[in-house]
Design a protein around this motif. Structure first.
Motif, PDB file in Angstrom:
ATOM      1  N   GLY A   4      -0.067   7.911   5.919  1.00  0.00           N
ATOM      2  CA  GLY A   4      -0.821   8.932   6.897  1.00  0.00           C
ATOM      3  C   GLY A   4       0.612   8.481   7.772  1.00  0.00           C
ATOM      4  N   ASP A   5       0.485   8.456   9.352  1.00  0.00           N
ATOM      5  CA  ASP A   5       1.361   8.505   9.990  1.00  0.00           C
ATOM      6  C   ASP A   5       1.556   7.069  10.659  1.00  0.00           C
ATOM      7  OD1 ASP A   5       3.689   8.690  11.671  1.00  0.00           O
ATOM      8  OD2 ASP A   5       2.296  10.797  13.127  1.00  0.00           O
ATOM      9  N   ILE A   6       2.444   6.449  10.345  1.00  0.00           N
ATOM     10  CA  ILE A   6       2.919   5.171  10.831  1.00  0.00           C
ATOM     11  C   ILE A   6       3.743   5.338  11.530  1.00  0.00           C
ATOM     12  CG2 ILE A   6       2.627   4.493   8.667  1.00  0.00           C
ATOM     13  CD1 ILE A   6       5.767   4.259   7.721  1.00  0.00           C
ATOM     14  N   ARG A   7       4.088   6.767  12.340  1.00  0.00           N
ATOM     15  CA  ARG A   7       4.961   6.148  13.781  1.00  0.00           C
ATOM     16  C   ARG A   7       4.610   5.734  14.663  1.00  0.00           C
ATOM     17  NH1 ARG A   7       6.913  12.340  13.783  1.00  0.00           N
ATOM     18  NH2 ARG A   7       4.702  12.222  13.269  1.00  0.00           N
ATOM     19  N   LEU A   8       5.436   5.322  16.216  1.00  0.00           N
ATOM     20  CA  LEU A   8       4.957   4.357  16.634  1.00  0.00           C
ATOM     21  C   LEU A   8       4.133   5.549  17.598  1.00  0.00           C
ATOM     22  CD1 LEU A   8       7.804   2.227  17.129  1.00  0.00           C
ATOM     23  CD2 LEU A   8       5.594   1.935  17.072  1.00  0.00           C
ATOM     24  N   PRO A   9       3.466   5.328  18.765  1.00  0.00           N
ATOM     25  CA  PRO A   9       2.721   6.638  19.306  1.00  0.00           C
ATOM     26  C   PRO A   9       3.888   6.862  20.552  1.00  0.00           C
ATOM     27  CG  PRO A   9       1.583   4.130  20.039  1.00  0.00           C
ATOM     28  CD  PRO A   9       2.946   4.120  18.906  1.00  0.00           C
ATOM     29  N   LEU A  10       3.674   8.079  20.916  1.00  0.00           N
ATOM     30  CA  LEU A  10       4.094   8.074  22.517  1.00  0.00           C
ATOM     31  C   LEU A  10       3.884   7.246  23.499  1.00  0.00           C
ATOM     32  CD1 LEU A  10       4.324  11.938  21.338  1.00  0.00           C
ATOM     33  CD2 LEU A  10       6.152  10.789  20.902  1.00  0.00           C
ATOM     34  N   PRO A  11       4.664   6.955  24.675  1.00  0.00           N
ATOM     35  CA  PRO A  11       3.959   6.385  26.047  1.00  0.00           C
ATOM     36  C   PRO A  11       3.061   7.553  26.498  1.00  0.00           C
ATOM     37  CG  PRO A  11       6.834   7.076  25.643  1.00  0.00           C
ATOM     38  CD  PRO A  11       6.188   7.278  24.467  1.00  0.00           C
ATOM     39  N   ALA A  12       3.036   8.415  26.218  1.00  0.00           N
ATOM     40  CA  ALA A  12       2.297   9.619  26.802  1.00  0.00           C
ATOM     41  C   ALA A  12       1.120   8.733  26.275  1.00  0.00           C
ATOM     42  CB  ALA A  12       2.071  10.657  26.818  1.00  0.00           C
ATOM     43  N   GLU A  13       0.498   9.129  24.493  1.00  0.00           N
ATOM     44  CA  GLU A  13      -0.432   8.903  24.551  1.00  0.00           C
ATOM     45  C   GLU A  13      -1.472   7.270  24.520  1.00  0.00           C
ATOM     46  OE1 GLU A  13       0.732  11.665  20.274  1.00  0.00           O
ATOM     47  OE2 GLU A  13       1.253   8.833  20.119  1.00  0.00           O
ATOM     48  N   GLY A  46       0.726  -1.482   0.355  1.00  0.00           N
ATOM     49  CA  GLY A  46       0.012  -0.439  -0.071  1.00  0.00           C
ATOM     50  C   GLY A  46       0.754   1.102  -0.135  1.00  0.00           C
ATOM     51  N   PHE A  47       2.145   0.847  -0.113  1.00  0.00           N
ATOM     52  CA  PHE A  47       3.362   2.384  -0.494  1.00  0.00           C
ATOM     53  C   PHE A  47       2.721   3.093  -1.416  1.00  0.00           C
ATOM     54  CE2 PHE A  47       4.891   0.137   3.190  1.00  0.00           C
ATOM     55  CZ  PHE A  47       4.686   0.957   3.674  1.00  0.00           C
ATOM     56  N   ILE A  48       2.787   2.947  -2.865  1.00  0.00           N
ATOM     57  CA  ILE A  48       2.090   3.284  -3.853  1.00  0.00           C
ATOM     58  C   ILE A  48       1.581   2.744  -4.749  1.00  0.00           C
ATOM     59  CG2 ILE A  48       4.584   3.661  -4.118  1.00  0.00           C
ATOM     60  CD1 ILE A  48       5.170   1.393  -6.453  1.00  0.00           C
ATOM     61  N   GLU A  49       1.135   3.285  -5.476  1.00  0.00           N
ATOM     62  CA  GLU A  49      -0.110   2.385  -6.725  1.00  0.00           C
ATOM     63  C   GLU A  49       0.116   2.663  -7.680  1.00  0.00           C
ATOM     64  OE1 GLU A  49      -3.862   4.581  -5.150  1.00  0.00           O
ATOM     65  OE2 GLU A  49      -3.526   6.584  -5.686  1.00  0.00           O
ATOM     66  N   GLU A  50      -0.042   2.010  -8.840  1.00  0.00           N
ATOM     67  CA  GLU A  50       0.183   2.331 -10.572  1.00  0.00           C
ATOM     68  C   GLU A  50      -1.015   3.584 -10.431  1.00  0.00           C
ATOM     69  OE1 GLU A  50      -0.338   0.241 -15.137  1.00  0.00           O
ATOM     70  OE2 GLU A  50      -0.728  -1.394 -13.026  1.00  0.00           O
ATOM     71  N   ILE A  51      -0.427   4.593 -12.290  1.00  0.00           N
ATOM     72  CA  ILE A  51      -1.318   5.275 -12.565  1.00  0.00           C
ATOM     73  C   ILE A  51      -1.418   4.439 -14.142  1.00  0.00           C
ATOM     74  CG2 ILE A  51      -0.724   8.165 -13.571  1.00  0.00           C
ATOM     75  CD1 ILE A  51       1.194   8.258 -11.532  1.00  0.00           C
ATOM     76  N   VAL A  52      -2.776   4.586 -13.740  1.00  0.00           N
ATOM     77  CA  VAL A  52      -3.153   3.639 -15.184  1.00  0.00           C
ATOM     78  C   VAL A  52      -3.271   3.938 -16.154  1.00  0.00           C
ATOM     79  CG1 VAL A  52      -5.176   2.485 -15.945  1.00  0.00           C
ATOM     80  CG2 VAL A  52      -4.090   1.793 -13.228  1.00  0.00           C
TER      81      VAL A  52
END
Length: 74
Positions: A27-36, A5-11
């Protein structure tokens, strides 16, 4: 990369064997902060980071030359 799901073809631009691609806004694929996180989930995140650190440290140490002892005069 398309499979995950990182790229898609431009048909409309692709023809025959030629393929054109564009990145997909994931979107954001980073890990959450401990406080979250809920307090009971924070140890899991800490262990995840510890394991990653140990793996990275092992890779780095494998790449570095072995330490040498300094030569002391006399």
């Amino acid at each position: 990369m398309e499979k995950y799901g990182f790229i898609e073809e431009i048909v409309e631009r692709s023809a025959g064997r030629e393929r054109w691609w564009r990145r997909v806004e994931t979107g954001d694929i980073r890990l959450p902060l401990p406080a979250e996180l809920a307090p009971e989930d924070r140890p899991v995140l800490a262990e995840f980071h510890r394991i990653g650190y140990e793996e990275d440290k092992g890779i780095l140490l494998d790449l570095l030359p072995p330490p040498t002892r300094p030569i002391r005069p006399g």
